[in-house]
Design a protein around this motif. Structure first.
Motif, PDB file in Angstrom:
ATOM      1  N   UNK A   1      -7.938  -4.299  10.323  1.00 17.86           N
ATOM      2  CA  UNK A   1      -7.187  -3.080  10.051  1.00 17.86           C
ATOM      3  C   UNK A   1      -5.688  -3.358  10.245  1.00 17.86           C
ATOM      4  N   UNK A   2      -5.116  -4.117   9.321  1.00 23.60           N
ATOM      5  CA  UNK A   2      -3.742  -4.580   9.441  1.00 23.60           C
ATOM      6  C   UNK A   2      -2.736  -3.424   9.416  1.00 23.60           C
ATOM      7  N   UNK A   3      -2.917  -2.476   8.508  1.00 20.32           N
ATOM      8  CA  UNK A   3      -1.949  -1.383   8.380  1.00 20.32           C
ATOM      9  C   UNK A   3      -1.871  -0.526   9.637  1.00 20.32           C
TER      10      UNK A   3
ATOM     11  N   UNK B   1      -5.918 -10.011   2.882  1.00 20.39           N
ATOM     12  CA  UNK B   1      -4.648 -10.666   3.186  1.00 20.39           C
ATOM     13  C   UNK B   1      -3.730 -10.566   1.979  1.00 20.39           C
ATOM     14  N   UNK B   2      -2.464 -10.862   2.206  1.00 14.69           N
ATOM     15  CA  UNK B   2      -1.472 -10.844   1.138  1.00 14.69           C
ATOM     16  C   UNK B   2      -1.476 -12.170   0.395  1.00 14.69           C
ATOM     17  N   UNK B   3      -0.969 -12.147  -0.835  1.00 11.55           N
ATOM     18  CA  UNK B   3      -0.808 -13.402  -1.574  1.00 11.55           C
ATOM     19  C   UNK B   3       0.022 -14.370  -0.751  1.00 11.55           C
ATOM     20  N   UNK B   4      -0.349 -15.623  -0.821  1.00 10.43           N
ATOM     21  CA  UNK B   4       0.389 -16.649  -0.098  1.00 10.43           C
ATOM     22  C   UNK B   4      -0.137 -16.905   1.302  1.00 10.43           C
ATOM     23  N   UNK B   5      -1.003 -16.035   1.805  1.00 11.54           N
ATOM     24  CA  UNK B   5      -1.601 -16.246   3.122  1.00 11.54           C
ATOM     25  C   UNK B   5      -3.014 -16.795   2.926  1.00 11.54           C
TER      26      UNK B   5
ATOM     27  N   UNK C   1      -9.148   1.149  15.843  1.00  9.00           N
ATOM     28  CA  UNK C   1     -10.345   0.559  15.244  1.00  9.00           C
ATOM     29  C   UNK C   1      -9.861  -0.697  14.521  1.00  9.00           C
ATOM     30  N   UNK C   2      -9.956  -1.845  15.183  1.00  7.63           N
ATOM     31  CA  UNK C   2      -9.217  -3.028  14.754  1.00  7.63           C
ATOM     32  C   UNK C   2      -9.856  -3.821  13.637  1.00  7.63           C
ATOM     33  N   UNK C   3     -11.174  -3.942  13.648  1.00 12.63           N
ATOM     34  CA  UNK C   3     -11.787  -4.743  12.593  1.00 12.63           C
ATOM     35  C   UNK C   3     -13.290  -4.553  12.568  1.00 12.63           C
TER      36      UNK C   3
ATOM     37  N   UNK D   1       2.047  -0.608  16.319  1.00 13.82           N
ATOM     38  CA  UNK D   1       3.040  -1.504  16.917  1.00 13.82           C
ATOM     39  C   UNK D   1       4.462  -1.105  16.572  1.00 13.82           C
ATOM     40  N   UNK D   2       4.626  -0.155  15.649  1.00 12.79           N
ATOM     41  CA  UNK D   2       5.966   0.294  15.279  1.00 12.79           C
ATOM     42  C   UNK D   2       6.660  -0.604  14.277  1.00 12.79           C
ATOM     43  N   UNK D   3       5.885  -1.422  13.551  1.00  8.68           N
ATOM     44  CA  UNK D   3       6.481  -2.346  12.584  1.00  8.68           C
ATOM     45  C   UNK D   3       5.983  -2.095  11.160  1.00  8.68           C
ATOM     46  N   UNK D   4       5.472  -0.889  10.912  1.00 11.81           N
ATOM     47  CA  UNK D   4       4.935  -0.583   9.584  1.00 11.81           C
ATOM     48  C   UNK D   4       6.025  -0.674   8.510  1.00 11.81           C
TER      49      UNK D   4
END
Length: 153
Positions: A133-135, A46-50, A112-114, A141-144
């Motif tokens: 697999x967040x990226x 996860x990212x910082x802050x999450x 391949x989600x997780x 989803x088209x939001x990269x």
């Protein structure tokens, strides 16, 4: 053989199958119901802050039950899971793959989600480490681009 009235509890593999079915049908309530009252859910990537560690059913339920952007962007049609039991019968590694369609445009995808390391005790998840697999999900989803921009803010 169990005695009359004696309740059997789900095995680790059976709980993972319920998770798979709940993901496939979008039944968040059923997914969350697999966690024990004192469960721990961790997402190391996860990212910082999450939050990377959620403790307790109430907290897990609140976070995992929240409306997520990906649910609005991707339609799950089939969820597959490969289960790799550990020497400890309470633990298994589960590798989830999602097939579906992108809501905006209808393109099909395979994600391949997780990979999850899941410990089940008395028929409930007591610990779940979820390597998501967040990226690739953001790419499908088209939001990269938006995701990448959020990293530098």
């Amino acid at each position: 053989m169990t005695e009359a009235g004696e309740k059997t509890v789900a095995t680790t593999g059976e709980v993972i199958e319920v998770l798979r079915e709940a993901m496939e049908t979008g039944d968040d309530t059923r997914f969350i119901a697999q966690f024990a009252e004192d469960a721990v859910y961790e997402t190391p990537f996860v990212l910082d802050g999450q939050p990377s560690r959620l403790e307790g059913f109430e907290t897990i339920s609140k976070v995992l039950g929240a409306e997520h952007l990906m649910k609005k962007l991707l339609e799950f049609q089939k969820v597959s899971v490969q289960v790799y039991p550990a020497a400890d019968h309470e633990v298994a590694t589960a590798q989830f793959t999602i097939e579906g369609k992108v809501v905006a445009g209808g393109d099909s995808f395979v994600l391949p989600s997780s990979v999850g390391i899941i410990r089940v005790r008395h028929g409930k998840i007591v610990h779940y480490t979820d390597y998501t697999n967040i990226l690739r999900g953001a790419q499908i989803a088209g939001v990269l681009k938006q995701f990448a921009e959020s990293l530098v803010q």
